[in-house]
Scaffold this active site. Structure first.
Site, mmCIF file in Angstrom:
data_model
loop_
_atom_site.group_PDB
_atom_site.id
_atom_site.type_symbol
_atom_site.label_atom_id
_atom_site.label_comp_id
_atom_site.label_asym_id
_atom_site.label_seq_id
_atom_site.Cartn_x
_atom_site.Cartn_y
_atom_site.Cartn_z
ATOM 1 N N PRO A 2 0.832 -1.208 0.000
ATOM 2 C CA PRO A 2 0.000 0.000 0.000
ATOM 3 C C PRO A 2 0.867 1.259 0.000
ATOM 4 O O PRO A 2 1.874 1.327 0.698
ATOM 5 C CB PRO A 2 -0.791 -0.094 1.305
ATOM 6 C CG PRO A 2 -0.584 -1.476 1.825
ATOM 7 C CD PRO A 2 0.682 -1.982 1.229
ATOM 8 N N ARG A 40 3.944 2.327 2.499
ATOM 9 C CA ARG A 40 4.762 3.467 2.080
ATOM 10 C C ARG A 40 3.913 4.730 2.162
ATOM 11 O O ARG A 40 2.732 4.712 1.807
ATOM 12 C CB ARG A 40 5.257 3.307 0.639
ATOM 13 C CG ARG A 40 5.994 2.006 0.362
ATOM 14 C CD ARG A 40 7.327 1.975 1.107
ATOM 15 N NE ARG A 40 8.134 0.830 0.724
ATOM 16 C CZ ARG A 40 8.204 -0.303 1.407
ATOM 17 N NH1 ARG A 40 7.467 -0.467 2.498
ATOM 18 N NH2 ARG A 40 8.996 -1.286 1.014
ATOM 19 N N PHE A 51 -0.982 26.894 -4.343
ATOM 20 C CA PHE A 51 -2.192 26.174 -3.961
ATOM 21 C C PHE A 51 -3.303 27.176 -3.698
ATOM 22 O O PHE A 51 -3.065 28.235 -3.120
ATOM 23 C CB PHE A 51 -1.909 25.345 -2.690
ATOM 24 C CG PHE A 51 -3.040 24.472 -2.266
ATOM 25 C CD1 PHE A 51 -3.337 23.309 -2.949
ATOM 26 C CD2 PHE A 51 -3.823 24.813 -1.174
ATOM 27 C CE1 PHE A 51 -4.382 22.496 -2.548
ATOM 28 C CE2 PHE A 51 -4.871 24.012 -0.764
ATOM 29 C CZ PHE A 51 -5.147 22.840 -1.455
ATOM 30 N N ARG A 62 -4.258 31.723 4.340
ATOM 31 C CA ARG A 62 -3.622 31.211 5.563
ATOM 32 C C ARG A 62 -2.308 31.936 5.790
ATOM 33 O O ARG A 62 -1.398 31.840 5.015
ATOM 34 C CB ARG A 62 -3.355 29.718 5.448
ATOM 35 C CG ARG A 62 -4.620 28.931 5.362
ATOM 36 C CD ARG A 62 -4.313 27.488 5.463
ATOM 37 N NE ARG A 62 -5.565 26.754 5.380
ATOM 38 C CZ ARG A 62 -5.674 25.484 5.588
ATOM 39 N NH1 ARG A 62 -4.611 24.776 5.873
ATOM 40 N NH2 ARG A 62 -6.839 24.889 5.504
#
EC number: 5.3.2.6
Length: 63
Positions: A2, A40, A51, A62
């Site tokens: 995974p 992982r 972003f 922010r």
């Protein structure tokens, strides 16, 4: 094996990222009944100027 990929805004400490990796790995191992050593975690840090949140740069939203 995974693999979890997590995108976060830059600014977290190494300790915070280490905690995130550990806790996400443990949750995946538990929920998928996978050996912890097979999990992982990839953290991708994004600059606040790369972003958007609600149509605005994260650097403006922010502080």
């Amino acid at each position: 094996m995974p693999i979890a990929q997590i995108h976060i805004l830059e600014g977290r400490s190494d300790e915070q990222k280490e905690t995130l990796i550990r806790e996400v790995s443990e949750a995946i191992s538990r929920s998928l009944d996978a050996p912890l050593t097979s999990v992982r975690v990839i953290i991708t840090e994004m600059a606040k100027g790369h972003f958007g949140i609600g149509g605005e740069l994260a650097s403006k939203v922010r502080r």
